[in-house]
Design a protein around this motif. Sequence first.
Motif, PDB file in Angstrom:
ATOM      1  N   ARG A 195       0.834  -1.204   0.000  1.00 49.74           N
ATOM      2  CA  ARG A 195       0.000   0.000   0.000  1.00 49.74           C
ATOM      3  C   ARG A 195       0.872   1.259   0.000  1.00 49.74           C
ATOM      4  O   ARG A 195       1.906   1.311   0.672  1.00 49.74           O
ATOM      5  CB  ARG A 195      -0.932   0.024   1.207  1.00 49.74           C
ATOM      6  CG  ARG A 195      -2.005  -1.050   1.171  1.00 49.74           C
ATOM      7  CD  ARG A 195      -3.048  -0.842   2.255  1.00 49.74           C
ATOM      8  NE  ARG A 195      -4.024  -1.918   2.275  1.00 49.74           N
ATOM      9  CZ  ARG A 195      -5.109  -1.970   1.514  1.00 49.74           C
ATOM     10  NH1 ARG A 195      -5.365  -0.960   0.675  1.00 49.74           N
ATOM     11  NH2 ARG A 195      -5.937  -2.997   1.598  1.00 49.74           N
ATOM     12  N   ARG A 216      -1.343  -0.866  -4.077  1.00 49.72           N
ATOM     13  CA  ARG A 216      -2.674  -0.489  -3.602  1.00 49.72           C
ATOM     14  C   ARG A 216      -2.612   0.887  -2.934  1.00 49.72           C
ATOM     15  O   ARG A 216      -1.560   1.304  -2.451  1.00 49.72           O
ATOM     16  CB  ARG A 216      -3.210  -1.540  -2.634  1.00 49.72           C
ATOM     17  CG  ARG A 216      -3.451  -2.901  -3.305  1.00 49.72           C
ATOM     18  CD  ARG A 216      -4.001  -3.910  -2.324  1.00 49.72           C
ATOM     19  NE  ARG A 216      -3.017  -4.260  -1.298  1.00 49.72           N
ATOM     20  CZ  ARG A 216      -3.306  -4.964  -0.210  1.00 49.72           C
ATOM     21  NH1 ARG A 216      -4.546  -5.371   0.015  1.00 49.72           N
ATOM     22  NH2 ARG A 216      -2.351  -5.249   0.662  1.00 49.72           N
ATOM     23  N   ALA A 218      -3.829   3.705  -0.131  1.00 55.18           N
ATOM     24  CA  ALA A 218      -4.389   3.988   1.187  1.00 55.18           C
ATOM     25  C   ALA A 218      -4.605   5.483   1.296  1.00 55.18           C
ATOM     26  O   ALA A 218      -3.664   6.263   1.108  1.00 55.18           O
ATOM     27  CB  ALA A 218      -3.449   3.505   2.291  1.00 55.18           C
ATOM     28  N   VAL A 235      -3.887   5.162   9.582  1.00 55.80           N
ATOM     29  CA  VAL A 235      -3.682   4.384   8.363  1.00 55.80           C
ATOM     30  C   VAL A 235      -2.439   3.505   8.487  1.00 55.80           C
ATOM     31  O   VAL A 235      -2.430   2.346   8.070  1.00 55.80           O
ATOM     32  CB  VAL A 235      -3.582   5.325   7.143  1.00 55.80           C
ATOM     33  CG1 VAL A 235      -3.087   4.580   5.906  1.00 55.80           C
ATOM     34  CG2 VAL A 235      -4.937   5.964   6.863  1.00 55.80           C
ATOM     35  N   CYS A 236      -1.388   4.045   9.098  1.00 62.39           N
ATOM     36  CA  CYS A 236      -0.169   3.252   9.278  1.00 62.39           C
ATOM     37  C   CYS A 236      -0.432   2.036  10.171  1.00 62.39           C
ATOM     38  O   CYS A 236       0.046   0.924   9.892  1.00 62.39           O
ATOM     39  CB  CYS A 236       0.936   4.110   9.884  1.00 62.39           C
ATOM     40  SG  CYS A 236       1.642   5.317   8.751  1.00 62.39           S
ATOM     41  N   GLN A 238      -3.367   0.543  10.778  1.00 63.76           N
ATOM     42  CA  GLN A 238      -4.394  -0.379  10.282  1.00 63.76           C
ATOM     43  C   GLN A 238      -4.081  -0.967   8.918  1.00 63.76           C
ATOM     44  O   GLN A 238      -4.413  -2.118   8.643  1.00 63.76           O
ATOM     45  CB  GLN A 238      -5.747   0.341  10.227  1.00 63.76           C
ATOM     46  CG  GLN A 238      -6.272   0.765  11.588  1.00 63.76           C
ATOM     47  CD  GLN A 238      -7.603   1.508  11.492  1.00 63.76           C
ATOM     48  OE1 GLN A 238      -8.134   1.728  10.393  1.00 63.76           O
ATOM     49  NE2 GLN A 238      -8.148   1.898  12.621  1.00 63.76           N
ATOM     50  N   GLN A 239      -3.452  -0.176   8.030  1.00 59.99           N
ATOM     51  CA  GLN A 239      -3.259  -0.630   6.651  1.00 59.99           C
ATOM     52  C   GLN A 239      -1.787  -0.887   6.296  1.00 59.99           C
ATOM     53  O   GLN A 239      -1.498  -1.428   5.233  1.00 59.99           O
ATOM     54  CB  GLN A 239      -3.857   0.393   5.681  1.00 59.99           C
ATOM     55  CG  GLN A 239      -5.361   0.602   5.892  1.00 59.99           C
ATOM     56  CD  GLN A 239      -5.969   1.426   4.772  1.00 59.99           C
ATOM     57  OE1 GLN A 239      -5.709   1.196   3.600  1.00 59.99           O
ATOM     58  NE2 GLN A 239      -6.790   2.403   5.137  1.00 59.99           N
ATOM     59  N   HIS A 240      -0.877  -0.447   7.128  1.00 61.97           N
ATOM     60  CA  HIS A 240       0.555  -0.747   6.988  1.00 61.97           C
ATOM     61  C   HIS A 240       1.129  -0.335   5.624  1.00 61.97           C
ATOM     62  O   HIS A 240       1.729  -1.160   4.918  1.00 61.97           O
ATOM     63  CB  HIS A 240       0.809  -2.242   7.242  1.00 61.97           C
ATOM     64  CG  HIS A 240       0.120  -2.781   8.448  1.00 61.97           C
ATOM     65  ND1 HIS A 240       0.457  -2.384   9.729  1.00 61.97           N
ATOM     66  CD2 HIS A 240      -0.917  -3.653   8.574  1.00 61.97           C
ATOM     67  CE1 HIS A 240      -0.318  -3.010  10.600  1.00 61.97           C
ATOM     68  NE2 HIS A 240      -1.168  -3.779   9.934  1.00 61.97           N
ATOM     69  N   PRO A 241       0.971   0.922   5.238  1.00 58.10           N
ATOM     70  CA  PRO A 241       1.577   1.344   3.966  1.00 58.10           C
ATOM     71  C   PRO A 241       3.095   1.288   4.052  1.00 58.10           C
ATOM     72  O   PRO A 241       3.685   1.476   5.114  1.00 58.10           O
ATOM     73  CB  PRO A 241       1.087   2.792   3.813  1.00 58.10           C
ATOM     74  CG  PRO A 241       0.860   3.261   5.223  1.00 58.10           C
ATOM     75  CD  PRO A 241       0.349   2.044   5.960  1.00 58.10           C
TER      76      PRO A 241
END
Length: 472
Positions: A195, A216, A218, A235-236, A238-241
């Motif tokens: 992400r 992907r 985010a 976001v970091c 929960q979604q781990h970009p």
Amino acid sequence: MTTWLPDIEQGHGPLYARIADQIEEAIGNGTLPAGTKLPPQRNLAFDVGVTIGTIGRAYGIVRERGLVSGEVGRGTYVLDHPESRPPEQSDPLTTSLSGTRPLIAPAGKLRFDSTAAPDIGQGDILAQLLGDISREHHGDIASYARNFPDHWFEAGSQWLARGNFRPGPETVVPTLGAHAAVVAVISAVTSPGDRIAFETLTYSQISRSAGLIGRRIALVESDEFGMRPEDFERVCAQQHPKLAFLMPGAQNPTVAVMPLDRRQAIADIARKYGVWLVEDNLYGSMTGDPLPLLMELAPERTFLVGGLSKSVAAGVRGGWVACPPHFSQRIRVAHKMVSGGLPFILAELCARLVLSGSASVLRNRGAEEIGAREALAREIFTGFDFNSHPKIPFFWLKLPEPWLSGTFKQAALQEGVLIDDEDEFKAGRSDRVFHRIRVGFSSPTERSEVRRGFEILRRLLDSGRAGYDSFD
């Protein structure tokens, strides 16, 4: 007026593209014969359960295809074509990547959808430098750039410098413009499926490019000061970009300048979660933003990107990226893979522009012209809510009721002016609606053209409900 309705469940791609394709098919098979009045946008939107903006974009596409004509005060009518042709189905991938701009801009329109460096007579300087390069390197310009001389890296170090900060030449990679630099970084430090974090509104051609190579998206919320640290951390967590793309010095399209405490917070969060940062400073370098760069706050994880096309000359698509320690070789190889390599004549021209001082002279002259045009915008759009900066070649305008962003864009097109709606800058699917447009004003050659375009847009804004209804 016809009672024809599209079936939005049929077809591929975004809803507006499906509707446009079905209108074209109905015209081709005679369901919508020449002279038929299409349903008013508001009525059709209600009947099929979509927004007016979606219908406006669909109608705009079929107008661009030459199938219908919008008549002010009367509506939209099917044109008479002596020979019917099979419907041209839009390619879903092309539609998803192209944004809201036409692939080829219609001729004869005022271009207020570009923010490249204004024409201030760069041609003479470029001609002189190109002539010198041709005489001195007549063999090199006819071949690949096989060797990268030291002064190419020195030029990048100088151009990316700010105040007391200057990246070492050994950390710099010359690139085929800022866009290619960013894509090279994304390709080198992330993998397909990872992400990438973007602000909801951003330079979305980067997010589309990231999607094209399998990354992907985010989305991170932002406000008048740029990316919000608390949402970035969410976001970091929960979604781990793996990487975040930001423009803290001057954001496109919002013109937001990120304050120092927020820059520090972003840097700290990125360090905490192991996120790479790409700092696009194309516009920040034009404003003279005195605040520390993200690269100064987090040098071990920040890639600083700059170039010449916005501030020096639109046709000189050269740039540089300064890398964290020991990453320059990786980015250099990635850049060659994704761009095909850097032409010698472009890299040499960029280096000579910077090292001779010509680039700074042209940037200053361009800033004066941009300042005059921005002052004209403040004069003509007095009373409206918009964000601008005296050294930035666009402004971000809030539309008054009842205008929608996509509808206003189509209305401006009918009046001969190309602008960008807010959807052009959305990095991904978002429910947020801003009711804003971006107006770039560096493309017209003469200030008289800038004034004319501004006055057309002002008349549309003032027309209110009447102007809105006229495009049904």
